[in-house]
Write a protein that holds these residues in place. Structure first.
Motif, PDB file in Angstrom:
ATOM      1  N   LYS A 178       0.843  -1.212   0.000  1.00  0.00           N
ATOM      2  CA  LYS A 178       0.000   0.000   0.000  1.00  0.00           C
ATOM      3  C   LYS A 178       0.878   1.262   0.000  1.00  0.00           C
ATOM      4  CE  LYS A 178      -3.596  -0.158   2.584  1.00  0.00           C
ATOM      5  NZ  LYS A 178      -4.476  -0.172   3.790  1.00  0.00           N
ATOM      6  N   ASN A 179       1.930   1.286   0.833  1.00  0.00           N
ATOM      7  CA  ASN A 179       2.830   2.450   0.862  1.00  0.00           C
ATOM      8  C   ASN A 179       3.628   2.567  -0.425  1.00  0.00           C
ATOM      9  OD1 ASN A 179       2.728   3.787   3.634  1.00  0.00           O
ATOM     10  ND2 ASN A 179       2.962   1.634   4.210  1.00  0.00           N
ATOM     11  N   LEU A 180       3.930   1.427  -1.031  1.00  0.00           N
ATOM     12  CA  LEU A 180       4.674   1.444  -2.295  1.00  0.00           C
ATOM     13  C   LEU A 180       3.852   2.096  -3.407  1.00  0.00           C
ATOM     14  CD1 LEU A 180       7.528   0.346  -2.869  1.00  0.00           C
ATOM     15  CD2 LEU A 180       6.457  -1.626  -3.997  1.00  0.00           C
ATOM     16  N   VAL A 181       2.525   1.821  -3.423  1.00  0.00           N
ATOM     17  CA  VAL A 181       1.636   2.458  -4.405  1.00  0.00           C
ATOM     18  C   VAL A 181       1.558   3.961  -4.149  1.00  0.00           C
ATOM     19  CG1 VAL A 181      -0.754   2.595  -5.203  1.00  0.00           C
ATOM     20  CG2 VAL A 181       0.310   0.365  -4.814  1.00  0.00           C
ATOM     21  N   GLN A 182       1.502   4.357  -2.887  1.00  0.00           N
ATOM     22  CA  GLN A 182       1.466   5.798  -2.580  1.00  0.00           C
ATOM     23  C   GLN A 182       2.744   6.509  -3.023  1.00  0.00           C
ATOM     24  OE1 GLN A 182       0.716   6.081   1.616  1.00  0.00           O
ATOM     25  NE2 GLN A 182      -1.447   5.439   1.434  1.00  0.00           N
ATOM     26  N   LEU A 183       3.876   5.794  -2.992  1.00  0.00           N
ATOM     27  CA  LEU A 183       5.141   6.374  -3.445  1.00  0.00           C
ATOM     28  C   LEU A 183       5.327   6.291  -4.951  1.00  0.00           C
ATOM     29  CD1 LEU A 183       7.491   4.937  -0.647  1.00  0.00           C
ATOM     30  CD2 LEU A 183       6.720   7.298  -0.907  1.00  0.00           C
ATOM     31  N   ASN A 184       4.334   5.679  -5.636  1.00  0.00           N
ATOM     32  CA  ASN A 184       4.379   5.568  -7.101  1.00  0.00           C
ATOM     33  C   ASN A 184       5.575   4.715  -7.547  1.00  0.00           C
ATOM     34  OD1 ASN A 184       3.390   5.984  -9.674  1.00  0.00           O
ATOM     35  ND2 ASN A 184       4.432   7.961  -9.952  1.00  0.00           N
ATOM     36  N   MET A 185       5.794   3.615  -6.811  1.00  0.00           N
ATOM     37  CA  MET A 185       6.857   2.660  -7.154  1.00  0.00           C
ATOM     38  C   MET A 185       6.238   1.302  -7.418  1.00  0.00           C
ATOM     39  SD  MET A 185       9.900   3.746  -4.510  1.00  0.00           S
ATOM     40  CE  MET A 185      10.502   5.426  -4.442  1.00  0.00           C
ATOM     41  N   ASP A 186       6.993   0.492  -8.173  1.00  0.00           N
ATOM     42  CA  ASP A 186       6.446  -0.796  -8.624  1.00  0.00           C
ATOM     43  C   ASP A 186       6.999  -1.995  -7.841  1.00  0.00           C
ATOM     44  OD1 ASP A 186       4.995   0.550 -10.541  1.00  0.00           O
ATOM     45  OD2 ASP A 186       6.617   0.414 -12.039  1.00  0.00           O
ATOM     46  N   SER A 187       8.232  -1.895  -7.313  1.00  0.00           N
ATOM     47  CA  SER A 187       8.851  -3.068  -6.695  1.00  0.00           C
ATOM     48  C   SER A 187       9.772  -2.633  -5.565  1.00  0.00           C
ATOM     49  CB  SER A 187       9.644  -3.876  -7.734  1.00  0.00           C
ATOM     50  OG  SER A 187      10.695  -3.071  -8.264  1.00  0.00           O
ATOM     51  N   ALA A 188      10.208  -3.651  -4.790  1.00  0.00           N
ATOM     52  CA  ALA A 188      11.130  -3.401  -3.693  1.00  0.00           C
ATOM     53  C   ALA A 188      12.503  -2.999  -4.219  1.00  0.00           C
ATOM     54  CB  ALA A 188      11.236  -4.637  -2.801  1.00  0.00           C
ATOM     55  N   GLU A 189      12.894  -3.531  -5.428  1.00  0.00           N
ATOM     56  CA  GLU A 189      14.189  -3.172  -6.005  1.00  0.00           C
ATOM     57  C   GLU A 189      14.233  -1.676  -6.345  1.00  0.00           C
ATOM     58  OE1 GLU A 189      12.344  -5.660  -6.910  1.00  0.00           O
ATOM     59  OE2 GLU A 189      13.519  -7.428  -6.311  1.00  0.00           O
ATOM     60  N   GLU A 190      13.137  -1.160  -6.876  1.00  0.00           N
ATOM     61  CA  GLU A 190      13.087   0.279  -7.193  1.00  0.00           C
ATOM     62  C   GLU A 190      13.190   1.114  -5.925  1.00  0.00           C
ATOM     63  OE1 GLU A 190      10.204   3.522  -9.552  1.00  0.00           O
ATOM     64  OE2 GLU A 190       9.644   1.393  -9.419  1.00  0.00           O
ATOM     65  N   LEU A 191      12.538   0.621  -4.834  1.00  0.00           N
ATOM     66  CA  LEU A 191      12.627   1.331  -3.569  1.00  0.00           C
ATOM     67  C   LEU A 191      14.057   1.348  -3.044  1.00  0.00           C
ATOM     68  CD1 LEU A 191      11.285   2.678  -1.082  1.00  0.00           C
ATOM     69  CD2 LEU A 191      10.878   0.367  -0.186  1.00  0.00           C
ATOM     70  N   GLN A 192      14.733   0.208  -3.142  1.00  0.00           N
ATOM     71  CA  GLN A 192      16.108   0.127  -2.655  1.00  0.00           C
ATOM     72  C   GLN A 192      17.037   1.021  -3.466  1.00  0.00           C
ATOM     73  OE1 GLN A 192      17.140  -1.653   0.090  1.00  0.00           O
ATOM     74  NE2 GLN A 192      19.069  -0.555  -0.230  1.00  0.00           N
ATOM     75  N   SER A 193      16.821   1.085  -4.782  1.00  0.00           N
ATOM     76  CA  SER A 193      17.650   1.951  -5.637  1.00  0.00           C
ATOM     77  C   SER A 193      17.471   3.424  -5.273  1.00  0.00           C
ATOM     78  CB  SER A 193      17.288   1.717  -7.102  1.00  0.00           C
ATOM     79  OG  SER A 193      17.983   2.642  -7.940  1.00  0.00           O
ATOM     80  N   TYR A 194      16.241   3.801  -4.995  1.00  0.00           N
ATOM     81  CA  TYR A 194      15.961   5.190  -4.647  1.00  0.00           C
ATOM     82  C   TYR A 194      16.562   5.548  -3.292  1.00  0.00           C
ATOM     83  CZ  TYR A 194      13.381   9.587  -4.793  1.00  0.00           C
ATOM     84  OH  TYR A 194      13.066  10.909  -4.834  1.00  0.00           O
TER      85      TYR A 194
END
Length: 589
Positions: A348-364
């Protein structure tokens, strides 16, 4: 006035009038009989003097603007007249005139003008003025205005004789005498004053009042038009563009174009513009922005500005570092949800951040951590080493004194702001536009014919022989026709107007503004009081205040027609008998 090879710079004179002296009356003005007083009652300027010959007494003794300044409720003795007002601009809202257009309507102000004239000329007789008066009036002056003027002169000042004449016809009278021409000739007079212009045909030395025409354009409209043009052009100098200065520009810097549109085309040329434009220098103070800054002061200003910019950039870096840290903390919180196994909340928080996957979150998170670390190091270095900020931190955007390549290098000295040039009015095409309203009143929104169109209309009312005689003697007078090139422009317009190979001649008055006074003086010298053209007190009492004794420079007297009452019809006999019977009954009872 200043001038050089590249431009013409002029300064406003800002004329200040000085109070008129009170003259002592000369014995020559009293013996053998009281000498007439000549008053040219103009709507712009009043001129008064004696009907005498000679250089001193034979010239106007008083010349002053036809305005009075008196505050509301002030005493009559506190009124300032003409030259008593040294500067018109501060009291312009208090100024009053006796004129509406060119017709006298405010006789309270006119009485103040007469008091001023008689007292300054030295007339000290109590209860009356023993000198005859020669007074100018408007062409085709309304009978009511003349009636009130005669009542003022005969009843208030008890003058013995009065003579009325038209100012431009007096000017024609004077210039005919200079040219050794007869006063019984035929011609047409073009006159332009402060409020309006006139076309006056003269047939065999007498005014043809039925064909006179007026154009409601004069010097006041030209001054207002010039003021409006320059205020629109220089909105930063609205207060400096005063009517008094505009009148000075009209009198000394304006001209009339022989061909208006062709002259405007010349002004398109840069070389012609630089050669002909008049730069009017406004007064200014050299202190403040216009002062010259030394090298040391400029260096000190630069150091202070650099210090302020460093503080601003440091504060911006701190704010940006704080925002990035808050963003990083939020992303790390979301990553902890994944590590703790809260998958639903994580997605749910990932959708609010406009991200698709955990890898994209880690890169950011990795990129943002690097940015935060670099920001901390830069902030630390800036606090330890107080050096100029590098390019891209906003120095070059906010400080024009630093070069874009290296802020520490010395920038070439910038030219000093020229305060004198900022306070200059460039008067270009305005020099010819203002006089053009005489020929094209539509430029100022007046829906009427120009002066030359009106002249053509007046000429069309005569036979071809009369037109030829009128065109052979076209006389120009009035203060608003003194523009350079005016005579040539009227000659060109007449050439286009008149039939092929017809003859015409245009003559300009020797002194268009004051010839009317000299013409009235010469007329009074040649026509003693009591003869033709003079109104005595007996004439005033017998024939009324509107009465006019005609002469070669006067209006035409058209008596006021008073409608006779219609006689009542005889009442019927029956109604008469009924009235008698009613009267008898009332008496008996």
């Amino acid at each position: 006035k200043l001038s050089n090879t590249t431009c013409k710079i002029f300064s406003f004179q800002d004329y200040k009038s000085s109070p008129d002296p009170i003259f002592e009356i000369s014995a020559e003005c009293l013996q053998p009989s009281p000498v007439p007083i000549i008053i040219d009652n103009g709507s712009f300027q009043t001129r008064a003097g004696w009907a005498c010959k000679g250089d001193e007494l034979g010239a106007p003794r008083l010349l002053f603007k036809s305005v009075a300044a008196r505050s509301r409720g002030a005493a009559r003795s506190e009124t300032q007249i003409g030259n008593d007002i040294s500067n018109l601009e501060p009291v312009r809202w208090l100024l009053k005139s006796q004129f509406d257009r060119n017709v006298v309507v405010n006789f309270e102000i006119q009485e103040l003008m007469f008091d001023y004239i008689f007292s300054h000329l030295g007339v000290v007789t109590e209860g009356s003025v023993e000198h005859p008066i020669v007074l100018t009036e408007a062409p085709c002056n309304p009978l009511h205005s003349r009636q009130m003027m005669s009542e003022l002169l005969f009843e208030c000042y008890r003058v013995p004789h009065v003579s009325y004449g038209v100012d431009c016809l007096y000017s024609l009278y004077y210039n005919n005498a200079l040219s050794n021409l007869t006063h019984q000739n035929t011609g047409i007079v073009l006159s332009s004053g402060y409020h309006c212009s006139h076309i006056l045909p003269v047939i065999n030395g007498r005014l043809d009042a039925g064909n006179c025409k007026r154009v409601n354009v004069g010097g006041s409209q030209a001054a207002s038009y010039l003021q409006r043009l320059l205020q629109l052009k220089y909105p930063g100098h609205l207060a400096a563009v005063t009517l008094s200065r505009m009148e000075e520009l009209l009198h000394e810097h304006s001209y009339t174009a022989t061909d208006y549109h062709q002259e405007l085309e010349k002004w398109r040329s840069v070389e012609f513009y630089e050669q002909e434009v008049h730069r009017m220098q406004l007064p200014f103070s050299a202190k403040g922005l216009g002062g010259i800054v030394s090298v040391e002061e400029r260096q000190e200003r630069r150091t202070q500005q650099l210090r302020r910019l460093q503080e601003i950039n440091a504060r911006r870096r701190e704010e940006k570092l704080q925002q990035d840290q808050e963003r990083l903390d939020k992303l790390l919180t979301v990553q902890e949800l994944l590590e703790d196994g809260y998958l639903e909340q994580f997605h749910k928080n990932l959708v609010q951040l406009n991200m698709d996957s955990a890898e994209e979150l880690q890169s950011y998170i990795n990129k943002l951590s690097l940015v935060v670390e670099q920001g901390r190091q830069r902030l630390l270095q800036a606090s330890e080493m107080e050096q100029p900020m590098d390019e891209g931190d906003g120095v070059t955007e906010m400080d024009p004194d630093f070069s874009e390549e290296n802020t520490e290098t010395e920038k070439p000295v910038q030219p000093v702001f020229n305060m004198a040039e900022y306070h200059q009015l460039f008067v270009g095409t305005e020099r010819l536009r203002v006089s053009e309203i005489l020929f094209q009143p539509s430029l100022i929104g007046e829906d009427q014919m120009g002066m030359m169109e009106t002249l053509q209309y007046v000429l069309a009312g005569y036979t071809p022989e009369q037109q030829e005689a009128l065109a052979r003697n076209v006389f120009l007078t009035g203060g608003n026709l003194q523009y350079p090139g005016m005579k040539e422009r009227i000659e060109r317009e007449l050439l286009a107007m008149r039939p092929f190979q017809s003859h015409f001649q245009v003559m300009m008055a020797s002194r268009p503004a004051v010839d009317a006074w000299y013409g009235a003086r010469d007329w009074a010298l040649e026509h003693p009081p009591g003869g033709e053209g003079w109104i005595s007190r007996q004439d005033y009492e017998e024939k009324g205040g509107e009465y006019l004794s005609e002469h070669c420079a006067s209006n035409v007297f058209i008596p006021m027609k008073i409608a006779k009452p219609v006689p009542r019809l005889a009442e019927p006999l029956s109604s008469l008998l009924y009235a008698v019977s009613r009267r008898v009954k009332s008496i008996s009872t």
